[in-house]
Design an enzyme around this catalytic site. Structure first.
Site, PDB file in Angstrom:
ATOM      1  N   THR A 140       0.852  -1.192   0.000  1.00 60.04           N
ATOM      2  CA  THR A 140       0.000   0.000   0.000  1.00 60.04           C
ATOM      3  C   THR A 140       0.887   1.242   0.000  1.00 60.04           C
ATOM      4  O   THR A 140       2.026   1.202   0.482  1.00 60.04           O
ATOM      5  CB  THR A 140      -0.961   0.002   1.200  1.00 60.04           C
ATOM      6  OG1 THR A 140      -0.209  -0.190   2.408  1.00 60.04           O
ATOM      7  CG2 THR A 140      -1.982  -1.124   1.072  1.00 60.04           C
ATOM      8  N   THR A 148       1.405   4.430   1.450  1.00 59.24           N
ATOM      9  CA  THR A 148       2.131   5.009   2.584  1.00 59.24           C
ATOM     10  C   THR A 148       3.089   4.008   3.196  1.00 59.24           C
ATOM     11  O   THR A 148       4.207   4.350   3.584  1.00 59.24           O
ATOM     12  CB  THR A 148       1.142   5.509   3.653  1.00 59.24           C
ATOM     13  OG1 THR A 148       0.292   6.499   3.069  1.00 59.24           O
ATOM     14  CG2 THR A 148       1.864   6.105   4.845  1.00 59.24           C
ATOM     15  N   CYS A 149       2.673   2.756   3.262  1.00 64.44           N
ATOM     16  CA  CYS A 149       3.511   1.714   3.857  1.00 64.44           C
ATOM     17  C   CYS A 149       4.812   1.541   3.068  1.00 64.44           C
ATOM     18  O   CYS A 149       5.885   1.382   3.643  1.00 64.44           O
ATOM     19  CB  CYS A 149       2.758   0.390   3.906  1.00 64.44           C
ATOM     20  SG  CYS A 149       1.162   0.488   4.748  1.00 64.44           S
ATOM     21  N   SER A 150       4.703   1.579   1.738  1.00 61.42           N
ATOM     22  CA  SER A 150       5.860   1.326   0.886  1.00 61.42           C
ATOM     23  C   SER A 150       6.743   2.552   0.708  1.00 61.42           C
ATOM     24  O   SER A 150       7.967   2.434   0.616  1.00 61.42           O
ATOM     25  CB  SER A 150       5.402   0.839  -0.497  1.00 61.42           C
ATOM     26  OG  SER A 150       4.741  -0.399  -0.399  1.00 61.42           O
TER      27      SER A 150
END
Length: 248
Positions: free
Chosen positions: A48, A50-52
């Protein structure tokens, strides 16, 4: 659902999964947290945005500072299966992190952080949060505010480091454009290494960058060309002057 701060409580004792050496391995939380200080950040899902782009990479960037501040291990948890977490980790800068799969959501549910994201087609996922766990007991939690979307305000690596060690310096990062066999490039790389500045080396002549790219970016045709923390420093002599000034 009201998310609860569980500071002072113990983490759930469950079995998580990890892919290691091509095998699916059981990981017991009682073994991970016992007699250790662990920094944990949990996120809605691998791959996803923001996570990456932000959440995981910054924890990896600040890993050395977190370890120096007393952290034994940095865990990234997500309600994904171990195969997804392994593949995601291979495409991320995550060499200092341990990625664990809470595929059934047992740990996340035990933390009171399992939320319904069926509106996004995700099913049950983790709310975004981070925490410091000492010998299995939650010392500090940073829980993102409950508001629409995917808030990312307090569970970041910088907030974690500020809590553990407010005086910790942030590392500088550099990018150097070089050519194979260039002695000035080798000198610049050694200067960065001596100053403990991590750098990415982009080599002219591969499929990603050419001499024309270099001229378009810097106005120069010579290598090396060095950037530190977003600032174009220049060639090897410019870098030496910059580092000498920083020490003075």
């Amino acid at each position: 659902m009201e998310l609860q701060n569980r500071e002072g409580q113990y983490v759930p004792e469950v079995t998580l999964k990890q892919r290691k050496g091509g095998e699916l391995v059981d990981v017991q939380t009682k073994d991970i947290f016992a007699n250790r200080t662990v920094a944990v950040f949990s996120l809605p899902g691998a791959y996803t945005p923001t996570c990456s782009s932000t959440h995981l990479p910054r924890y990896n960037e600040l890993a050395e500072q977190l370890f120096a501040s007393g952290v034994d291990e940095i865990l990234c948890l997500s309600v994904n299966d171990a195969f997804v977490m392994e593949a995601w980790g291979e495409h991320q800068e995550a060499e200092h992190l341990t990625l664990l799969a809470d595929g059934n959501g047992d740990f996340t549910e035990g933390m009171g952080m399992l939320v319904d994201k069926t509106d996004l087609g995700f099913g049950k996922r983790s709310w975004r949060y981070s925490m410091v766990v000492r010998d299995g007991r939650i010392e500090k939690m940073f829980i993102e505010p409950q508001k629409p979307g995917d808030p990312f305000e307090v569970s970041d690596a910088d907030t974690m480091l500020d809590y553990l060690n407010p005086e910790a310096d942030r590392p500088s990062f550099a990018t150097i454009i070089s050519k194979p066999g260039c002695p000035h490039c080798a000198r610049a790389k050694q200067a960065l290494a001596d100053s403990r500045i991590a750098y990415e080396d982009i080599t002219i002549g591969n499929r990603d960058i050419t001499s024309r790219s270099l001229r378009a970016m810097t106005g120069h045709a010579t290598v090396p060309q060095v950037w530190i923390d977003g600032r174009h420093i220049g060639g090897a002599e410019d870098l030496k002057a910059h580092l000498d000034q920083a020490v003075a």
